[in-house]
Scaffold this motif. Structure first.
Motif, PDB file in Angstrom:
ATOM      1  N   LEU A   9       0.830  -1.206   0.000  1.00  0.00           N
ATOM      2  CA  LEU A   9       0.000   0.000   0.000  1.00  0.00           C
ATOM      3  C   LEU A   9       0.867   1.259   0.000  1.00  0.00           C
ATOM      4  CD1 LEU A   9      -2.803   1.225  -0.006  1.00  0.00           C
ATOM      5  CD2 LEU A   9      -2.863   0.950   2.477  1.00  0.00           C
ATOM      6  N   PHE A  10       1.933   1.266   0.784  1.00  0.00           N
ATOM      7  CA  PHE A  10       2.855   2.406   0.786  1.00  0.00           C
ATOM      8  C   PHE A  10       3.487   2.598  -0.594  1.00  0.00           C
ATOM      9  CE2 PHE A  10       3.957   2.205   5.594  1.00  0.00           C
ATOM     10  CZ  PHE A  10       3.005   3.163   5.885  1.00  0.00           C
ATOM     11  N   THR A  11       3.848   1.508  -1.243  1.00  0.00           N
ATOM     12  CA  THR A  11       4.479   1.597  -2.564  1.00  0.00           C
ATOM     13  C   THR A  11       3.515   2.191  -3.583  1.00  0.00           C
ATOM     14  OG1 THR A  11       5.904  -0.288  -2.039  1.00  0.00           O
ATOM     15  CG2 THR A  11       5.646   0.273  -4.374  1.00  0.00           C
ATOM     16  N   ILE A  12       2.291   1.717  -3.581  1.00  0.00           N
ATOM     17  CA  ILE A  12       1.274   2.277  -4.483  1.00  0.00           C
ATOM     18  C   ILE A  12       1.056   3.752  -4.169  1.00  0.00           C
ATOM     19  CG2 ILE A  12      -1.190   2.200  -5.085  1.00  0.00           C
ATOM     20  CD1 ILE A  12      -0.971  -0.890  -4.557  1.00  0.00           C
ATOM     21  N   THR A  13       0.974   4.064  -2.889  1.00  0.00           N
ATOM     22  CA  THR A  13       0.775   5.448  -2.455  1.00  0.00           C
ATOM     23  C   THR A  13       1.915   6.336  -2.935  1.00  0.00           C
ATOM     24  OG1 THR A  13      -0.429   4.652  -0.509  1.00  0.00           O
ATOM     25  CG2 THR A  13       0.375   6.915  -0.435  1.00  0.00           C
ATOM     26  N   LEU A  50      -5.378   7.307  -0.006  1.00  0.00           N
ATOM     27  CA  LEU A  50      -4.636   6.072   0.267  1.00  0.00           C
ATOM     28  C   LEU A  50      -3.981   6.105   1.644  1.00  0.00           C
ATOM     29  CD1 LEU A  50      -3.018   5.429  -3.224  1.00  0.00           C
ATOM     30  CD2 LEU A  50      -4.687   3.961  -2.075  1.00  0.00           C
ATOM     31  N   LEU A  51      -3.495   7.264   2.052  1.00  0.00           N
ATOM     32  CA  LEU A  51      -2.873   7.360   3.374  1.00  0.00           C
ATOM     33  C   LEU A  51      -3.872   7.104   4.496  1.00  0.00           C
ATOM     34  CD1 LEU A  51      -0.339  10.318   3.089  1.00  0.00           C
ATOM     35  CD2 LEU A  51       0.172   7.884   3.334  1.00  0.00           C
ATOM     36  N   THR A  52      -5.145   7.331   4.239  1.00  0.00           N
ATOM     37  CA  THR A  52      -6.154   7.103   5.281  1.00  0.00           C
ATOM     38  C   THR A  52      -6.470   5.621   5.471  1.00  0.00           C
ATOM     39  OG1 THR A  52      -8.104   7.224   3.838  1.00  0.00           O
ATOM     40  CG2 THR A  52      -7.242   9.313   4.722  1.00  0.00           C
ATOM     41  N   LEU A  53      -5.993   4.774   4.594  1.00  0.00           N
ATOM     42  CA  LEU A  53      -6.311   3.346   4.671  1.00  0.00           C
ATOM     43  C   LEU A  53      -5.464   2.591   5.690  1.00  0.00           C
ATOM     44  CD1 LEU A  53      -6.781   2.519   0.882  1.00  0.00           C
ATOM     45  CD2 LEU A  53      -8.512   3.174   2.574  1.00  0.00           C
ATOM     46  N   HIS A  54      -4.498   3.259   6.274  1.00  0.00           N
ATOM     47  CA  HIS A  54      -3.630   2.610   7.254  1.00  0.00           C
ATOM     48  C   HIS A  54      -4.224   2.733   8.646  1.00  0.00           C
ATOM     49  CE1 HIS A  54      -0.357   1.878   4.440  1.00  0.00           C
ATOM     50  NE2 HIS A  54      -0.762   2.990   3.872  1.00  0.00           N
ATOM     51  N   TYR A  62       2.767   8.334   8.398  1.00  0.00           N
ATOM     52  CA  TYR A  62       3.572   9.199   7.534  1.00  0.00           C
ATOM     53  C   TYR A  62       5.059   8.928   7.719  1.00  0.00           C
ATOM     54  CZ  TYR A  62      -0.810  11.825   7.228  1.00  0.00           C
ATOM     55  OH  TYR A  62      -2.112  12.195   7.051  1.00  0.00           O
ATOM     56  N   ALA A  63       5.469   8.685   8.954  1.00  0.00           N
ATOM     57  CA  ALA A  63       6.882   8.421   9.225  1.00  0.00           C
ATOM     58  C   ALA A  63       7.334   7.124   8.553  1.00  0.00           C
ATOM     59  CB  ALA A  63       7.128   8.358  10.729  1.00  0.00           C
ATOM     60  N   ALA A  64       6.544   6.079   8.689  1.00  0.00           N
ATOM     61  CA  ALA A  64       6.892   4.804   8.062  1.00  0.00           C
ATOM     62  C   ALA A  64       6.822   4.920   6.541  1.00  0.00           C
ATOM     63  CB  ALA A  64       5.960   3.704   8.559  1.00  0.00           C
TER      64      ALA A  64
END
Length: 110
Positions: A9-13, A50-54, A62-64
């Motif tokens: 998910l981070f990569t897609i984001t 996408l950031l809200t999906l975590h 955001y840090a990770a």
């Protein structure tokens, strides 16, 4: 499994964020058509969603995410911009990824 899911998910984001920033750069720096600003805006809106999906707190997310972003940005530099990465680029991305892992793998009670 959660780490793999978060990493994907981070990569897609990161790709979505980079596209959202790269398109305006093309418009400004390379005189590409203004209509590229529309997909750029949509891409940045998708990035924010996408950031809200975590499930983690926003600041920790955001840090990770930053570690993955650095690695993806360097991959973009290499594959899209055609710039060879230096050992310093690779070392920096490695340090960032280790930081991301430390944040992501911390005990739940920490």
């Amino acid at each position: 499994m959660e780490l793999l899911k978060a990493t994907v998910l981070f990569t897609i984001t990161a790709v979505v964020e980079i596209v959202g920033c790269y398109l305006p750069w093309l418009v400004i720096k390379q005189n590409k058509p203004l209509w590229l600003l529309l997909p750029a805006a949509l891409s940045l809106a998708l990035f924010a969603w996408l950031l809200t999906l975590h499930p983690s707190a926003a600041g920790r997310t955001y840090a990770a995410y930053g570690g993955i972003y650095i690695a993806v940005a360097l991959a973009w530099l290499h594959w899209v911009d055609g710039v060879s990465l230096t050992r310093w680029d690779v070392a920096g991305a490695t340090v960032a990824m280790v930081g991301m892992l430390i944040i992501m793998l911390q005990p739940a009670s920490a």
